[in-house]
Scaffold this motif. Structure first.
Motif, PDB file in Angstrom:
ATOM      1  N   LEU A  21       2.878   5.007  10.640  1.00  0.00           N
ATOM      2  CA  LEU A  21       2.421   5.816   9.515  1.00  0.00           C
ATOM      3  C   LEU A  21       2.145   7.249   9.945  1.00  0.00           C
ATOM      4  O   LEU A  21       2.434   8.201   9.195  1.00  0.00           O
ATOM      5  N   ARG A  22       1.613   7.418  11.147  1.00  0.00           N
ATOM      6  CA  ARG A  22       1.306   8.762  11.633  1.00  0.00           C
ATOM      7  C   ARG A  22       2.563   9.609  11.775  1.00  0.00           C
ATOM      8  O   ARG A  22       2.616  10.751  11.304  1.00  0.00           O
ATOM      9  N   GLU A  67       0.855  -1.185   0.000  1.00  0.00           N
ATOM     10  CA  GLU A  67       0.000   0.000   0.000  1.00  0.00           C
ATOM     11  C   GLU A  67       0.891   1.236   0.000  1.00  0.00           C
ATOM     12  O   GLU A  67       1.866   1.302   0.760  1.00  0.00           O
ATOM     13  N   TRP A  68       0.592   2.225  -0.828  1.00  0.00           N
ATOM     14  CA  TRP A  68       1.358   3.471  -0.796  1.00  0.00           C
ATOM     15  C   TRP A  68       0.790   4.368   0.292  1.00  0.00           C
ATOM     16  O   TRP A  68      -0.405   4.674   0.311  1.00  0.00           O
ATOM     17  N   ALA A  69       1.634   4.786   1.241  1.00  0.00           N
ATOM     18  CA  ALA A  69       1.245   5.657   2.345  1.00  0.00           C
ATOM     19  C   ALA A  69       2.377   6.659   2.543  1.00  0.00           C
ATOM     20  O   ALA A  69       3.251   6.466   3.389  1.00  0.00           O
ATOM     21  N   THR A  98       6.295   3.833   2.343  1.00  0.00           N
ATOM     22  CA  THR A  98       6.148   5.245   2.678  1.00  0.00           C
ATOM     23  C   THR A  98       7.161   6.137   1.975  1.00  0.00           C
ATOM     24  O   THR A  98       6.958   7.344   1.880  1.00  0.00           O
ATOM     25  N   ARG A 146       4.271  10.616   8.529  1.00  0.00           N
ATOM     26  CA  ARG A 146       3.595  11.711   7.829  1.00  0.00           C
ATOM     27  C   ARG A 146       3.858  13.065   8.478  1.00  0.00           C
ATOM     28  O   ARG A 146       3.544  14.109   7.900  1.00  0.00           O
ATOM     29  N   TYR A 188       1.332  -0.225  13.853  1.00  0.00           N
ATOM     30  CA  TYR A 188       1.431   0.118  12.433  1.00  0.00           C
ATOM     31  C   TYR A 188       0.917   1.542  12.205  1.00  0.00           C
ATOM     32  O   TYR A 188       1.558   2.352  11.529  1.00  0.00           O
ATOM     33  N   GLY A 189      -0.229   1.852  12.817  1.00  0.00           N
ATOM     34  CA  GLY A 189      -0.791   3.192  12.680  1.00  0.00           C
ATOM     35  C   GLY A 189       0.107   4.261  13.262  1.00  0.00           C
ATOM     36  O   GLY A 189       0.207   5.368  12.709  1.00  0.00           O
ATOM     37  N   ALA A 240       3.064  -1.507   3.959  1.00  0.00           N
ATOM     38  CA  ALA A 240       2.930  -0.158   3.422  1.00  0.00           C
ATOM     39  C   ALA A 240       4.305   0.338   2.996  1.00  0.00           C
ATOM     40  O   ALA A 240       5.299   0.094   3.686  1.00  0.00           O
TER      41      ALA A 240
END
Length: 226
Positions: A94-95, A58-60, A119, A98, A90-91, A117
């Protein structure tokens, strides 16, 4: 900081107050000037928004403040894979990736159920290891979980990460061994402890080798059929 050690969790999800390390300082200024000609000459590799380097990922996208644009392996040879553990979910990973104030991101994050994912593009230099030279030569793989909770390193996570690492190793001709697949804690100058004593390196290397062999067999079969 005296004798205090910054925890892995503090570095990753503690916010702007603690960052990966002084190695990230000044990256963009020095190296964008030194390597501007890859773009100016038209030699930079083509890019597509949202494209991934690992099939099924997944692209994130991470914040552009957490990586440096490059054209690897033309400007930097890639010969290492660095294994990380988030010290969170995992969340969480990603957080913070970003967050432009975090100043760090790995190329990939692997979830407990095996979902992957991406990134940061492999072309680019992610600020993941706390060591400038290692960032330039390596791909970073984060794993959901905690260094002191071995039950979090699931079968699905090991298998998905091994397929990812095998893909990376095949792409760049990286040998599958402990010289080239390294722990974040083994990066020179780091004060991190991940992936920790419960990461099963023997199991992981075995799975990476099997995944790489399966990939090579598939490619050979497809070549013979064409």
């Amino acid at each position: 900081m005296g004798s205090e050690r910054i925890s892995r969790r503090g570095v990753l999800i503690g916010g702007a107050g603690v960052v990966v390390g002084a190695g990230t300082a000044g990256y963009a200024g020095r190296d964008e000037i030194r390597r501007w000609w890859w773009r100016a000459s038209g030699r930079e590799r083509p890019r597509t928004d949202g494209a991934v380097d690992h099939a099924g990922a997944e692209w994130a996208a991470a914040s552009s403040a957490n990586w440096r644009r490059a054209s690897r392996p033309d400007d930097y040879a890639v010969d290492r894979v660095v294994i990380h553990v988030v010290q969170g979910s995992y969340g969480d990973a990603l957080r913070v990736f970003r967050d432009p104030l975090h100043e760090a991101a790995a190329h990939y994050v692997v979830r407990k159920d095996g979902h992957v994912a991406q990134t940061v593009r492999e072309l680019d230099v992610a600020f993941h290891s706390g060591n400038r030279a290692f960032n330039e030569r390596s791909i970073g793989i984060e794993h959901e979980g905690y260094v002191d909770r071995p039950a979090g390193f699931t079968d699905a996570m090991y298998a998905a990460s091994a397929r990812l690492a095998a893909d990376i190793c095949a792409r760049y001709g990286i040998p599958v061994d402990r010289t080239h697949l390294v722990a974040h804690s083994e990066v020179p100058g780091t004060d991190h402890t991940d992936p920790g004593p419960h990461w099963d390196w023997n199991r992981y290397l075995r799975l990476v080798k099997l995944a790489k062999e399966a990939r090579e067999a598939k490619e050979a079969k497809e070549a013979a059929a064409s």
